[in-house]
Structure formats: C-alpha cells, structure tokens
Design an enzyme around this catalytic site. Structure first.
Site, PDB file in Angstrom:
ATOM      1  N   LYS A 195      -1.650  49.375  -1.596  1.00 59.38           N
ATOM      2  CA  LYS A 195      -1.764  48.542  -0.390  1.00 59.38           C
ATOM      3  C   LYS A 195      -2.451  49.360   0.684  1.00 59.38           C
ATOM      4  CE  LYS A 195       1.721  47.211   2.818  1.00 59.38           C
ATOM      5  NZ  LYS A 195       2.861  46.342   3.072  1.00 59.38           N
TER       6      LYS A 195
HETATM    7  C1  R5P Z   1       5.065  48.596   6.975  1.00 58.80           C
HETATM    8  O1  R5P Z   1       5.210  49.753   6.788  1.00 58.80           O
HETATM    9  C2  R5P Z   1       5.644  47.639   6.096  1.00 58.80           C
HETATM   10  O2  R5P Z   1       5.797  48.280   4.873  1.00 58.80           O
HETATM   11  C3  R5P Z   1       4.914  46.322   5.896  1.00 58.80           C
HETATM   12  O3  R5P Z   1       5.241  45.860   4.639  1.00 58.80           O
HETATM   13  C4  R5P Z   1       3.419  46.347   5.990  1.00 58.80           C
HETATM   14  O4  R5P Z   1       2.989  46.975   7.146  1.00 58.80           O
HETATM   15  C5  R5P Z   1       2.833  44.936   5.895  1.00 58.80           C
HETATM   16  O5  R5P Z   1       3.228  44.169   6.935  1.00 58.80           O
HETATM   17  P1  R5P Z   1       2.235  43.732   8.102  1.00 58.80           P
HETATM   18  O6  R5P Z   1       1.347  42.669   7.514  1.00 58.80           O
HETATM   19  O7  R5P Z   1       3.132  43.202   9.171  1.00 58.80           O
HETATM   20  O8  R5P Z   1       1.434  44.926   8.518  1.00 58.80           O
END
Ligand code: R5P
Length: 301
Positions: free
Chosen positions: A203
């Site tokens: 990711k």
């Molecule tokens: C952040 O560390 C979290 O693991 C979230 O899963 C990630 O940032 C994704 O969420 P967002 O779309 O709010 O950035």
C-alpha cells in the site's frame, strides 16, 4: 476391496481434454501457495483483479479518529460495499459481526501513539491470533527513511516469515512520516524494498507525477491509501488516475468515512475501481446517490 465406487457407468477420463493451467490473476502472485491465493481472492475481486479496501484502523495510533468515533454507527452500514475491511483486532472483535464473510486485513504492527515517534513500532500480534481470527492478510507499517527504519523493516520480514508459514499474505504499508517525501522517487524506493523483502502486496500513496513508474517497478500489486480528506470529486479523480496508472485498487479510509455521504462515496469509488468509470460520471453518481439517500432519510423522519 473397499465397497466404494460400485457404479456400473463406464469411467470417463476425458483423455482428449488437456488439463488447463490457469495463471493466478494477480501480478507477482503466481508462485504462491493455494491458501495464500485463496485468501487474496477474498481481498481482490477475481473478475476485475481489483479491490476496494475500507481502511478503518486509524485508531491504533490516533484514537477515536473523526468519522470512527462510533464504528458501529458509521461503519457497519458501509460493509456491504467494501471488498475488504482493514482494521485492528480490537474493533474486529468488539464491533464487526462474525457473519461478515469478506476479507479481513488485520493491523499487525503498532506501539507509538501520535504523541510519540511513529516509526518506533513493533509487531503487535501473534500468528495464532491472526489464524484464530481467520484473516485474509496482515498489515505492517514500514518507515523507509524513518528514525526506526531497520526495526520496521524487520517487523515486516518477521511477519512475512510467519505469514508464509501458514499461508497468510502480508500487506506492506509504506508509511510516510511528517518530514518524508511523497514523490514517485520515494514511493518507488519504499514500495520496491517492501516487495523485495517479501510482502505479498503493497500500500502506498498516489503521486501526481509518474505514479505509473511506481507500479511498474513494484513486482507485486499496489493499492493506494486515500490520505487526508479531499473534496469527493478530487478523491474520485485520484482513484481513477491511480487505477489508470496500474494500481490494483484502493485502501481508502478518511475519503470515505469522512465524506458527507459515506455510502454514496464508497459506491462511487467502486464504480471507478471495478467498472473503470470516469471520475466525472462517478461524481455525478455520487451526487445522485447522496440525494437519494438523504431523501429516503427525510421520508423516514
Ligand atoms: C494509516 O496508517 C492507516 O493504516 C490507514 O489504513 C491508511 O492511512 C489508509 O487510510 P486513509 O485513506 O484515511 O489514508
């Protein structure tokens, strides 16, 4: 002789039909074991090869994040539209119905809160616990360039070893600290290191420029995080461009659960990810769906 197969029908071996050897649908995953592939098929839709992961794990370091104060109230209505849920074991056990039968991606690292140095994480789960919770993957934050870079890389490689032992994929999350870059050069570096050291998929954040070089140089699938809340049309455009540039989906949180209409937003994101809808059309859909849902609500009150 065992008294099995007493059928008098002539056996059929279909000797004229060669056995098909089907490649697995995800990039870089062909040589994984059956259990891994089966779990990945609970995260990525085998028909489109893409996923809409709903990320709600923010509380593991920042407590009751806006939009997640009451997961039972705000998130449960979104479950029918998520391909996968990314969350902590605490919220999973306390709030998510065990009848939820799509993939669970379990937050597997943690330690510091927002009050401290975020890269100082440890592995925050036993593999037995991940198996007990029947998860589809485990997620670990990796801080390339961060103060505790080596420690977070080792968290990841240990989780990869544990996951490989039992057929559980690992999602490597390229964590971007306050002072770290968010350009393609940085994302290429971070994503590639995570893939080289064994994560099943990565990711990362979308970069306006050259994101296609980030996906091209990473040998396993990449999903993008949503990041801070943007206007809905901008978030849809970002998701569209990421998919066009080779992303295998989104792992989106705030841009969904902090939207004025989270259900309409996750449905619009699905249009982009699975139906390759253009951002303008997906935004139109969002507005129509939002109005429809608000109309329904008014009629009920
Ligand atoms: C952040 O560390 C979290 O693991 C979230 O899963 C990630 O940032 C994704 O969420 P967002 O779309 O709010 O950035």
């Amino acid at each position: 002789m065992p008294e099995v197969d007493e059928s008098e029908r002539e056996k059929q071996f279909y000797t004229d039909i060669p056995v098909k050897n089907r490649p697995f649908f995800l990039k870089g995953c062909n040589n994984l074991d059956w259990g891994m592939k089966n779990r990945l098929s609970k995260i990525f839709n085998p028909k489109t090869g893409k996923t809409v992961m709903l990320a709600i794990d923010h509380g593991y370091f920042q407590g009751p994040t806006t939009g997640l104060e009451r997961v039972d109230v705000t998130i449960l209505p979104l479950l029918p539209y998520a391909d996968t849920l990314m969350l902590t074991r605490g919220i999973l056990r306390a709030i998510i119905p065990p009848t939820f039968d799509k993939g669970i991606v379990l937050r597997a690292s943690g330690g510091p809160s927002v009050l401290n140095e975020l890269s100082n994480e440890e592995i925050a789960i036993d593999i037995d616990e991940a198996i007990r919770l029947n998860v589809a993957a485990m997620a670990v934050q990796v801080f390339i360039g961060g103060q505790f870079e080596t420690k977070s890389v080792h968290n990841m490689t240990r989780l990869v070893d544990m996951g490989n032992r039992y057929g559980i994929p690992v999602l490597g999350v390229t964590a971007v600290g306050k002072d770290m870059g968010r350009d393609a050069k940085y994302m290429r570096l971070a994503s590639r290191i995570l893939a080289e050291l064994g994560v099943t998929y990565v990711k990362t954040y979308y970069t306006e420029k050259d994101f296609d070089t980030v996906t091209a140089s990473c040998p396993v699938p990449i999903v993008i995080a949503g990041g801070k809340k943007l206007p809905e049309k901008d978030a849809l455009t970002m998701a569209y461009r990421a998919i066009q540039d080779g992303a295998a989906g989104v792992d989106m949180g705030r841009n969904i659960f902090q939207s004025d209409s989270p259900v309409a937003m996750i449905k619009a994101i699905r249009k982009i990810v699975h139906d390759r809808e253009k951002p303008e059309a997906a935004f139109e859909f969002f507005l129509e769906e939002k109005n429809r849902l608000e109309g329904n609500k008014k009629r009920k009150t």
